[in-house]
Design an enzyme around this catalytic site. Structure first.
Site, PDB file in Angstrom:
ATOM      1  N   LEU A 101       0.878  -1.162   0.000  1.00 56.23           N
ATOM      2  CA  LEU A 101       0.000   0.000   0.000  1.00 56.23           C
ATOM      3  C   LEU A 101       0.917   1.214   0.000  1.00 56.23           C
ATOM      4  CD1 LEU A 101      -2.701  -0.923   2.698  1.00 56.23           C
ATOM      5  CD2 LEU A 101      -2.964  -0.965   0.214  1.00 56.23           C
ATOM      6  N   ASP A 102       0.605   2.212  -0.822  1.00 56.93           N
ATOM      7  CA  ASP A 102       1.478   3.384  -0.850  1.00 56.93           C
ATOM      8  C   ASP A 102       1.372   4.149   0.469  1.00 56.93           C
ATOM      9  OD1 ASP A 102      -0.477   5.642  -1.034  1.00 56.93           O
ATOM     10  OD2 ASP A 102      -0.969   4.745  -2.966  1.00 56.93           O
ATOM     11  N   LYS A 103       2.286   5.065   0.655  1.00 57.53           N
ATOM     12  CA  LYS A 103       2.418   5.781   1.926  1.00 57.53           C
ATOM     13  C   LYS A 103       1.130   6.451   2.362  1.00 57.53           C
ATOM     14  CE  LYS A 103       5.373   9.265   4.147  1.00 57.53           C
ATOM     15  NZ  LYS A 103       6.525  10.195   3.953  1.00 57.53           N
TER      16      LYS A 103
END
Length: 232
Positions: A101-103
């Site tokens: 999952l991106d930041k």
């Protein structure tokens, strides 16, 4: 596997440190008997400093990832591993995220040290659906559901159309999207292709497994029933 190597591989310390712990009597069975380095006690009956050992290799856990954490062991800033016990970072085999999952995306994130299980989850053949909830910058146009479900949608820079995805409109600026694949920043790029921008994004479920009872920033180990839900 010798007791020293077993405990060291779980991340409790170096082999030298584990040998010291055994000499000091910090490794016991459930009856409180001190264990020696050559003990053959079952994994589930071993205590380290009066606490049961972490699960043997094959462990799978679910984290409710907050915004602001990166799915990496080496990047600067806050990392998803900061939310787990320090020893999990040095387990052997390594504990890896199953996908990313991106930041700026929150929600359900799986970890495992079982490579076979990891590849089963991410394999296109498994077709594990993932449900996301997105908060958008502008109202939906009204044609997004048909476009996403068409199987003809192309993302910029790619030469293969997306698999059909299901969109559920929650209100004019909120929607749930079910994906059956996992391309780079896929949800954000899909809405960007419609002229919109995702302000907030969260993954709610992976297969049939949700975040029930797992607060943001918390995690729990999965049992066989939980793991089956992913593919059910």
């Amino acid at each position: 596997m010798r007791l020293v190597k077993l405990i060291a591989n779980l991340g409790y310390g170096s082999r030298k440190e584990i040998q010291t712990a055994i000499r000091h009597g910090w490794v016991t069975d459930r009856e409180g008997n001190r264990l020696k380095a050559d003990a053959t006690t079952a994994h589930e009956d071993i205590l380290f400093d009066d606490e049961p050992l972490d699960p043997a290799p094959g462990m799978v856990l679910l984290l409710n990832k907050p915004v602001g954490y990166t799915c990496s062991t080496k990047d600067s800033g806050r990392l998803v591993y900061d939310l787990l016990p320090d020893r999990f970072r040095v387990r052997k085999p390594v504990l890896s995220t199953i996908g990313r999952l991106d930041k700026e995306t929150s929600g359900a994130l799986l970890f495992t040290d079982d490579g076979t299980f990891l590849h089963r989850v991410i394999s296109p053949k498994s077709e594990v659906p993932k449900v996301y909830e997105a908060e958008l910058d502008r109202p939906l146009r009204g044609d997004e559901a048909a476009l996403f479900a068409s199987g003809d949608m192309m993302l910029e820079g790619e030469d293969k159309p997306l698999r059909p995805a299901e969109l559920e409109v929650l209100d004019e600026k909120r929607a749930r999207l079910t994906l059956h694949e996992g391309r780079y920043h896929q949800v954000r790029r899909m809405f960007a292709a419609t002229g919109n921008h995702v302000n907030a994004l969260s993954r709610l479920t992976i297969g049939g497994l949700g975040l029930d009872g797992v607060a943001e920033g918390e995690w729990r180990l999965l049992d066989e029933v939980d793991k089956a839900k992913i593919f059910g």
